[in-house]
Each structure stands twice: as C-alpha cells, then as structure tokens.
Scaffold this active site. Structure first.
Site, short mmCIF file in Angstrom:
data_model
loop_
_atom_site.label_atom_id
_atom_site.label_comp_id
_atom_site.label_asym_id
_atom_site.label_seq_id
_atom_site.Cartn_x
_atom_site.Cartn_y
_atom_site.Cartn_z
N GLY A 162 -12.63 -4.00 1.63
CA GLY A 162 -14.12 -3.57 1.57
C GLY A 162 -14.45 -2.57 0.50
N LYS B 239 -13.65 -9.28 8.31
CA LYS B 239 -14.47 -8.12 8.36
C LYS B 239 -16.07 -8.53 8.12
CE LYS B 239 -10.63 -4.79 8.33
NZ LYS B 239 -10.02 -3.57 7.64
N GLY C 201 -5.96 -5.39 1.88
CA GLY C 201 -4.68 -5.28 2.68
C GLY C 201 -4.12 -6.67 2.94
N ARG D 106 0.88 -1.19 0.01
CA ARG D 106 -0.13 0.08 -0.17
C ARG D 106 0.67 1.26 -0.09
NH1 ARG D 106 -5.12 -1.40 4.04
NH2 ARG D 106 -6.58 -1.91 2.22
P1 ADP Z 1 -8.58 -8.06 3.75
O1 ADP Z 1 -7.71 -7.02 4.63
O2 ADP Z 1 -7.84 -8.72 2.75
O3 ADP Z 1 -9.60 -7.23 3.16
P2 ADP Z 1 -9.58 -8.97 6.11
O4 ADP Z 1 -9.32 -7.97 6.87
O5 ADP Z 1 -11.19 -8.91 6.27
O6 ADP Z 1 -9.04 -9.02 4.60
O7 ADP Z 1 -9.26 -10.22 7.08
C1 ADP Z 1 -7.94 -10.77 7.28
C2 ADP Z 1 -7.85 -11.67 8.36
O8 ADP Z 1 -8.79 -12.67 8.52
C3 ADP Z 1 -6.67 -12.27 8.50
O9 ADP Z 1 -5.84 -11.49 9.71
C4 ADP Z 1 -6.78 -13.71 9.06
O10 ADP Z 1 -6.03 -14.14 10.06
C5 ADP Z 1 -8.18 -13.51 9.45
N1 ADP Z 1 -8.91 -14.87 9.23
C6 ADP Z 1 -9.11 -15.57 8.19
N2 ADP Z 1 -9.87 -16.91 8.54
C7 ADP Z 1 -10.06 -16.81 9.74
C8 ADP Z 1 -10.70 -17.68 10.60
N3 ADP Z 1 -11.14 -18.76 10.17
N4 ADP Z 1 -10.69 -17.39 11.97
C9 ADP Z 1 -10.36 -16.28 12.45
N5 ADP Z 1 -9.62 -15.46 11.63
C10 ADP Z 1 -9.52 -15.64 10.31
C1 3PG Z 2 -8.93 -1.70 5.05
O1 3PG Z 2 -7.89 -2.12 5.37
O2 3PG Z 2 -9.75 -2.46 4.33
C2 3PG Z 2 -8.91 -0.40 5.10
O3 3PG Z 2 -7.95 0.39 5.50
C3 3PG Z 2 -10.16 0.36 5.90
O4 3PG Z 2 -10.07 -0.23 7.20
P1 3PG Z 2 -11.23 -0.23 8.07
O5 3PG Z 2 -12.04 -1.42 7.52
O6 3PG Z 2 -10.77 -0.55 9.43
O7 3PG Z 2 -12.24 0.83 7.87
MG MG Z 3 -7.40 -6.70 6.60
#
Ligand code: ADP
Ligand code: 3PG
Ligand code: MG
Length: 391
Positions: A369, A197, A346, A37
C-alpha cells in the site's frame, strides 16, 4: 531530500528509537516464512550498532485486536540474535517498567526489540500521549519503516513529530528507486493489482488511473470491481462499502481512455467440495480464489506490450497450491518481460521469492500500500515529518 542516518553525529551511547516494518508472514508455530523485510533492514541496524548507538527497535506485525501471541515479535528477536554481531534482547511490552529497565541495561552497540506496537490501540489512533511516552525513552528517532509510512500512526508519524529524526538506509533506497518510476515511467505503464487489502488500495487506484496506461486487476480486489459492474461473483470476497468507488474508477478510466482489465475466468471452490474448478461465470456458492487460464492469456497480451510494469498483490490465494497457478504464470511472464519491472508488498515479495524469481525483477520494494500511495502522491505522511537534509 530527507536527513539520513549518515548525517547523524555522536551516536555513541545514544538511545535510537528505530521504527521498522517487520510485518512478515509467520506460520502457526511462529516460523518466519519470508524474511525479506528483516534482511533489508539489517544494513541500518548494523550501521547504528557500529556507531555505538543503543538501538531500540519498534515494529507492528499484522492487525491484532489487543494482545495476540500469534502476532508477537518474539520469533523475530530470535532471528535477529542469530544474524547480528551483538546482543539482542526482547521486551514483552512497549511502555512500562520492563522496557525502561531493559533500556537502562542496554550497552552501547546492542539491540532491544520491543513487542508489537499494535497491541496498544493508541498506536493506530496516533495518540500523541502514547507517542510522547515512547519518545521520552529515546534520544533520536529513525524511521526505516517504508512499508508502513502511509499510516499516520503513533510510532510512524507521531514519533517523527516529537523527536530529532532521520530516515534509515532502507527508506532511502526505496525512495531513490521509486522516484525513478514516479518521475519517468516507461510507456505503456502497466500496473498489476491483486491481493486482499481492498480498502487501502482502491482509494489510491482512484487517482492512479491517471498515471498508469493499463491496470490489470486480480486477487480478491477483482470481485469488488466485477460486482460493481453488476456481475454475479458467487460468495467471493467483496468489499460492499467500496462498490461505488469501484464504479467511479471504471468510469474515470473510460473517460481518460485508460484500460482496466478484470478476470474473465476463475479457479474456485464450490460449497464444501475440496476440488477446485475453473469457470467463466461465478454464481451461487462458488468462491473465486485464483484467475483462470483465459485470464492469464488476456493479461499476458498487455504485459507483452508494457514498457514499465509495477505489481502489487498476489492474483489468487497463492498460499494454497491449488490457487497458485494464476499468480505463478503472471510472475513468470513479468519475469521474462523486457519492460522495466518492479513489484512491492509483504505478500507479493514472499510470493515472488517462493517462485524463485526475485533476481529477474529490476526492483523489489518492501511496501505494498505504501508503494502504491508513494507512486501516486510522491510523498507519505510518516516521511513528510522527517527533517530535511542540511547541505
Ligand atoms: P501485499 O502484502 O503484497 O500488499 P495483500 O496483503 O493486499 O498483498 O494481499 C495478500 C493476500 O491476498 C494473500 O494472503 C492472498 O491469499 C490474498 N488473496 C489473493 N487473492 C484472493 C482471493 N481471490 N480471495 C481471498 N484472498 C485472496
Ligand atoms: C503492509 O504489510 O502493507 C504494511 O506492513 C502495513 O500494514 P497495514 O496495511 O496493516 O497497515
Ligand atoms: Mg500483505
């Protein structure tokens, strides 16, 4: 099309408030685990400094509750000072004397990074008084924080409403690439969704079932869906507030003839036993942390048929090598697929880079998101407030 920094004239000596998304994974010692990023932001910063602007950078990092040294942007200022051809200073506050003094001392073509905007609760509340105080410190607002553009926060949406503005090169690149998928996805369009998330992404999914042909769900996201179907998920991470939403999504998909695939086996931990086990049914004190080998094959059959693939969210807790195989296998299958393939988020990008597969994807977006919401809605709140380009 929105106005971009290319259309800004007379930047020399102007204080540009540049909102970026430096929400990158850091280890306990503040080491940056994946700088994608930040690297993607450098063209905008380099352009602004080459035009003699005084660049004041704003970002959030994580979801802190008040000040938290582990969420400080200080390590990122060190990184920037190593890669940029100018002086980079850091202010430990966003508002107040220190920041005002540092801006006053800033020379043309130099950079000042401010501390995490989310240390102030006014940021997420989109407090306009807070936004106005920040706005008073600069001349122009540039929003390049695509990954955060779905958040209606003070330094994303608020500053956009208050100041003359433009988008940066990263935002422009993201929109150009995502518009191609938005306008004409190849078919079948397969969306792979995982991560943690749930509250942000599940609401988008409710409308996404109309756009996608097939949705493969893994990660923590899957357990809310499995529980919504009345399955036992043991002690896996579930968002109980969203069970009804999950049920609605499953029903809507059925009505529309769309496929939603959920894991059919899991890699999990049992109580305090540190050894992972693979099971088909979760129950008791089992906690699911990765998809199992049958699920990998089940998902692979859909990916093989895909014309378009979009992936957001690791399918397991990939940071731990015991729970990485599912995510890694799906990443390798997508990487070898003939479909047009993109991924965003991320953690998703950090994970793809960890497996060294970045070059195999047609596009990697910095948004998770934000990308999902953009693909669904075709716009985001923090982009809407930016001025249109005048031809
Ligand atoms: P991104 O940043 O790609 O949008 P998220 O922030 O939504 O993705 O999710 C990433 C996190 O989800 C990682 O830290 C990972 O460890 C967690 N994760 C994935 N599967 C599981 C699970 N089964 N239980 C708990 N955490 C999980
Ligand atoms: C992300 O990693 O999806 C963005 O930086 C937004 O973060 P947030 O879901 O905590 O608003
Ligand atoms: Mg994330």
């Amino acid at each position: 099309m929105k106005r971009t920094i290319r259309e800004l004239v007379n930047l020399k000596g102007k204080v540009v408030l540049l909102r970026v998304d430096f929400n990158v994974p850091l280890d306990e010692g503040g080491k940056i685990l994946d700088a994608t990023r930040i690297k993607n932001e450098l063209p905008t910063i380099r352009y602004l400094i080459s035009k003699g602007a005084k660049v004041v950078i704003l970002s959030h990092l994580g979801r802190p509750d008040g000040y938290d040294v582990r969420k400080s942007l200080w390590p990122i200022s060190i990184y920037l000072s190593r890669v940029l051809p100018c002086s980079v200073s850091f202010s430990s506050t966003v508002l107040g004397e220190e920041t005002r003094e540092r801006i006053k001392m800033l020379k043309d073509g130099n950079v000042l990074l401010l501390e995490n905007v989310r240390f102030y609760k006014q940021e997420e509340e989109c407090d306009m008084k807070f936004a106005r105080e920040i706005a008073s410190m600069g001349d122009i607002f540039v929003n390049d924080a695509f990954g955060t553009a779905h958040r209606k926060h003070a330094t994303t949406y608020g500053l956009g409403r208050l100041m003359p503005n433009a988008i940066g090169f990263l935002m422009e690149k993201e929109l150009n690439n995502l518009n191609k998928i938005l306008e004409e996805p190849k078919r079948p369009f397969v969306v792979v969704l995982g991560g943690a998330k749930v509250e942000t992404k599940i609401k988008i999914l409710e409308r996404f079932v109309e756009k996608a042909d097939t949705i493969l769900i893994g990660g923590a996201m899957a357990y809310t869906f499995l529980k919504a179907l009345g399955r036992d998920v043991g002690l896996s991470k579930v968002q109980d507030d969203y069970l009804e939403v999950a049920q609605n999504i499953l029903e809507k998909a059925k009505e529309l003839g769309k496929k939603i695939l959920l894991p059919i086996d899991h890699v999990c931990l049992k109580g305090r036993d540190p050894h992972p086990v693979e099971v088909t049914t979760l129950k008791g004190d089992l906690v699911g942390y990765d998809i199992g080998s049958r699920t990998i094959r089940y998902f692979a059959r859909e990916l093989d048929k895909a014309g378009e693939i979009f992936w957001n969210g690791p399918l397991g807790m990939y940071e731990n090598a015991n729970f990485r195989i599912g995510t890694r296998s799906i990443a390798e299958i997508i990487a070898e697929s003939k479909a047009h393939k993109s991924a965003g988020g991320g953690d998703t990008i950090a994970m793809i880079n960890l497996f060294n597969l970045g070059k195999k994807f047609d596009y990697l977006s910095t948004g998770g998101g934000a990308t999902l919401e953009y693909l669904e809605e075709g716009s985001l709140p923090a982009i809407e407030v930016i001025q249109e380009k005048i031809y």
